[in-house]
Design an enzyme around this catalytic site. Structure first.
Site, PDB file in Angstrom:
ATOM      1  N   GLY A  60       0.823  -1.109  -0.161  1.00 39.01           N
ATOM      2  CA  GLY A  60       0.107   0.106   0.064  1.00 39.01           C
ATOM      3  C   GLY A  60       0.869   1.233  -0.050  1.00 39.01           C
ATOM      4  O   GLY A  60       0.068   2.112  -0.418  1.00 39.01           O
TER       5      GLY A  60
ATOM      6  N   VAL B  67       1.761   2.276  -6.686  1.00 41.90           N
ATOM      7  CA  VAL B  67       0.250   2.385  -7.303  1.00 41.90           C
ATOM      8  C   VAL B  67      -0.706   2.288  -5.820  1.00 41.90           C
ATOM      9  O   VAL B  67      -1.594   3.006  -5.945  1.00 41.90           O
ATOM     10  CB  VAL B  67       0.029   0.715  -7.829  1.00 41.90           C
ATOM     11  CG1 VAL B  67      -1.480   0.976  -8.143  1.00 41.90           C
ATOM     12  CG2 VAL B  67       0.881   0.635  -9.216  1.00 41.90           C
ATOM     13  N   GLY B  68      -0.171   1.754  -4.857  1.00 46.51           N
ATOM     14  CA  GLY B  68      -0.915   1.969  -3.621  1.00 46.51           C
ATOM     15  C   GLY B  68      -1.091   3.502  -3.113  1.00 46.51           C
ATOM     16  O   GLY B  68      -2.105   3.786  -2.592  1.00 46.51           O
TER      17      GLY B  68
ATOM     18  N   TYR C 290       9.966 -13.779 -12.809  1.00 49.60           N
ATOM     19  CA  TYR C 290       8.907 -12.805 -12.436  1.00 49.60           C
ATOM     20  C   TYR C 290       7.553 -13.019 -13.318  1.00 49.60           C
ATOM     21  O   TYR C 290       6.734 -13.147 -12.711  1.00 49.60           O
ATOM     22  CB  TYR C 290       9.300 -11.431 -12.686  1.00 49.60           C
ATOM     23  CG  TYR C 290       8.419 -10.471 -12.261  1.00 49.60           C
ATOM     24  CD1 TYR C 290       8.101  -9.868 -10.979  1.00 49.60           C
ATOM     25  CD2 TYR C 290       7.781  -9.769 -13.316  1.00 49.60           C
ATOM     26  CE1 TYR C 290       6.931  -9.222 -10.681  1.00 49.60           C
ATOM     27  CE2 TYR C 290       6.705  -8.887 -12.991  1.00 49.60           C
ATOM     28  CZ  TYR C 290       6.377  -8.365 -11.724  1.00 49.60           C
ATOM     29  OH  TYR C 290       5.269  -7.465 -11.513  1.00 49.60           O
TER      30      TYR C 290
ATOM     31  N   THR D 247      -0.012  -1.746 -18.251  1.00 49.71           N
ATOM     32  CA  THR D 247       1.532  -1.264 -19.067  1.00 49.71           C
ATOM     33  C   THR D 247       2.548  -0.720 -18.157  1.00 49.71           C
ATOM     34  O   THR D 247       2.117  -0.747 -16.903  1.00 49.71           O
ATOM     35  CB  THR D 247       1.124  -0.519 -20.488  1.00 49.71           C
ATOM     36  OG1 THR D 247       0.502   0.514 -20.089  1.00 49.71           O
ATOM     37  CG2 THR D 247       0.379  -1.500 -21.388  1.00 49.71           C
ATOM     38  N   ASN D 248       3.527  -0.190 -18.522  1.00 46.46           N
ATOM     39  CA  ASN D 248       4.491   0.296 -17.835  1.00 46.46           C
ATOM     40  C   ASN D 248       4.085   1.672 -16.955  1.00 46.46           C
ATOM     41  O   ASN D 248       3.758   2.582 -17.693  1.00 46.46           O
ATOM     42  CB  ASN D 248       5.780   0.945 -18.513  1.00 46.46           C
ATOM     43  CG  ASN D 248       6.514  -0.325 -19.070  1.00 46.46           C
ATOM     44  OD1 ASN D 248       5.762  -1.150 -20.056  1.00 46.46           O
ATOM     45  ND2 ASN D 248       7.725  -0.440 -18.776  1.00 46.46           N
TER      46      ASN D 248
ATOM     47  N   TRP E 137      21.153   3.870 -21.071  1.00 43.82           N
ATOM     48  CA  TRP E 137      21.410   2.513 -21.493  1.00 43.82           C
ATOM     49  C   TRP E 137      20.505   2.102 -22.611  1.00 43.82           C
ATOM     50  O   TRP E 137      19.337   1.998 -22.577  1.00 43.82           O
ATOM     51  CB  TRP E 137      21.130   1.612 -20.205  1.00 43.82           C
ATOM     52  CG  TRP E 137      21.898   2.021 -19.215  1.00 43.82           C
ATOM     53  CD1 TRP E 137      23.175   2.593 -19.317  1.00 43.82           C
ATOM     54  CD2 TRP E 137      21.549   1.588 -17.800  1.00 43.82           C
ATOM     55  NE1 TRP E 137      23.679   2.701 -18.014  1.00 43.82           N
ATOM     56  CE2 TRP E 137      22.893   1.977 -17.037  1.00 43.82           C
ATOM     57  CE3 TRP E 137      20.899   0.831 -17.139  1.00 43.82           C
ATOM     58  CZ2 TRP E 137      23.002   1.823 -15.760  1.00 43.82           C
ATOM     59  CZ3 TRP E 137      21.059   0.538 -15.707  1.00 43.82           C
ATOM     60  CH2 TRP E 137      22.040   0.930 -15.014  1.00 43.82           C
TER      61      TRP E 137
ATOM     62  N   ARG F 201       7.286   1.444 -25.626  1.00 45.07           N
ATOM     63  CA  ARG F 201       6.579   0.818 -24.630  1.00 45.07           C
ATOM     64  C   ARG F 201       5.323   1.780 -24.394  1.00 45.07           C
ATOM     65  O   ARG F 201       5.275   3.025 -24.911  1.00 45.07           O
ATOM     66  CB  ARG F 201       7.478   0.978 -23.186  1.00 45.07           C
ATOM     67  CG  ARG F 201       8.485   0.331 -23.052  1.00 45.07           C
ATOM     68  CD  ARG F 201       8.193  -1.167 -22.882  1.00 45.07           C
ATOM     69  NE  ARG F 201       9.443  -1.933 -22.603  1.00 45.07           N
ATOM     70  CZ  ARG F 201       9.801  -2.738 -23.416  1.00 45.07           C
ATOM     71  NH1 ARG F 201       9.456  -2.592 -24.921  1.00 45.07           N
ATOM     72  NH2 ARG F 201      11.095  -3.400 -23.164  1.00 45.07           N
TER      73      ARG F 201
ATOM     74  N   ASP G 238      18.874  -4.116 -24.463  1.00 44.71           N
ATOM     75  CA  ASP G 238      17.561  -3.409 -24.885  1.00 44.71           C
ATOM     76  C   ASP G 238      16.545  -4.044 -24.244  1.00 44.71           C
ATOM     77  O   ASP G 238      15.313  -3.427 -23.842  1.00 44.71           O
ATOM     78  CB  ASP G 238      17.355  -3.313 -26.553  1.00 44.71           C
ATOM     79  CG  ASP G 238      17.837  -1.992 -27.004  1.00 44.71           C
ATOM     80  OD1 ASP G 238      18.391  -0.869 -26.377  1.00 44.71           O
ATOM     81  OD2 ASP G 238      18.099  -2.013 -28.171  1.00 44.71           O
TER      82      ASP G 238
END
Length: 339
Positions: free
Chosen positions: A33, A37-38, A161, A189-190, A226, A233, A295
């Site tokens: 939390g 996002v929390g 993951y 998404t990201n 990098w 994305r 990448d």
């Protein structure tokens, strides 16, 4: 991505509840939390999205080690939620995933199984878990949609993951078939925004670039990005995702997961994302792309057509505006931001 277990701190918030008010019909427990996002869900609730019949409880790793079944069960015993938004996870950027695929698999499998089974044992009405577009097959056609999750192996860089997150979808279906549970999942998404993890080595691409740009600006150095900058994305602002999470909690009644994303036309390259950050932070130095760095997956273009069938008029925050708000927050909160 969703909040990292190791970085959480205790947060409790009640949205839409006045002092002395009668008991709520919904007690919503949010794992992870105090993560990206929390915190966004908490803020959206404070900004007027809360309802009088809802009590929101935002928990952290200090409340329970979710890799431990007994501690997870005790947490559910204590708070007795009717609904759960499950955000807690072990997360990291590309290079950390590549190095620790086994750890990402084991810890996330334990966390997810403990949360879902405790929710089942306590008769929770609804659980919404947070997945990621990295769970989709590496070799696929685009755009990807909700039916394609299990159509092939994920990208090799983060298979631990990815498979752990895929198993949430498997468990949701099994709990539904065997016990009639309303356990579902969303696939953002990201995600980026305030309260993100801005760690350059372990964080995700956008917050990492924001931190790099800040340091390059401060130290009068070039900005090193990098990779080639070519991968593409879809980025979703955490505040937009929070509003959609609340909608899923209240309205979405499918076991099948749903992608929460901007449209395909909003996809940007890493180079374009870096340029947006450079503009937002008024960086005047040289930008260099280090092509000796991996990448990762070239693209993960996702369809939001299912979401649009439900919410055709939902307004996403423009990318440049969201980047500017995030950069401004990071600069203003540099001393306390996760980095």
């Amino acid at each position: 991505m969703c909040a990292a277990v190791s970085s959480l701190c205790p947060v409790f918030a009640i949205v839409g509840m006045a002092e002395g008010e009668a008991a709520k019909s919904k007690r919503i427990l949010v794992t992870g939390g105090s993560g990206l996002v929390g915190k966004a869900i908490e803020q959206v609730g404070k900004d007027g999205e809360g309802r009088p019949d809802e009590e929101w409880i935002f928990l952290s790793s200090k409340d329970a080690d979710l890799t431990n079944a007994a501690e997870t069960r005790a947490m559910f015993d204590r708070f007795r939620p009717t609904h759960v938004i499950h955000l807690a996870a072990m997360v990291g950027g590309l290079f950390r995933n590549m190095k620790y695929n086994l750890d990402f698999w084991r810890k996330n499998v334990h966390i997810n199984d403990n949360v879902l089974h405790s929710a089942h044992e306590h008769g929770v009405t609804k659980v919404i878990s947070c997945l990621s577009t990295c769970i989709f097959p590496d070799k696929t056609t685009y755009p990807i949609d909700e039916t394609m999750i299990h159509n092939g192996p994920p990208h090799s860089s983060n298979f631990g993951y990815s498979y752990a997150k895929r198993m949430i979808d498997v468990q949701n279906r099994a709990y539904s078939e065997q016990y009639g549970r309303m356990f579902t999942a969303v696939i953002p998404t990201n995600v980026f925004g305030m309260h993100d993890n801005f760690n350059i080595e372990d964080g995700h691409v956008l917050p990492g670039l924001i931190h790099k740009t800040y340091l390059a600006q401060r130290d009068g150095r070039s900005l090193m990005v990098w990779g080639s900058g070519k991968p593409r994305r879809q980025f979703i602002f955490s505040r937009d995702l929070a509003r959609l999470f609340i909608w899923v909690l209240r309205e979405y009644e499918e076991i099948e997961p749903i992608i929460l994303s901007v449209g395909e036309e909003e996809e940007v390259s890493i180079k374009e994302a870096a340029e947006s950050i450079v503009a937002a932070m008024n960086f005047k130095g040289e930008v260099i792309f280090d092509t000796s760095k991996s990448d990762g997956q070239y693209k993960k273009t996702a369809s939001n057509s299912k979401l649009r069938k439900y919410l055709p008029d939902f307004k996403f925050t423009p990318f440049s505006q969201a980047v500017k708000e995030t950069c401004d927050w990071f600069v203003a909160n540099y001393d306390v931001a996760r980095k």
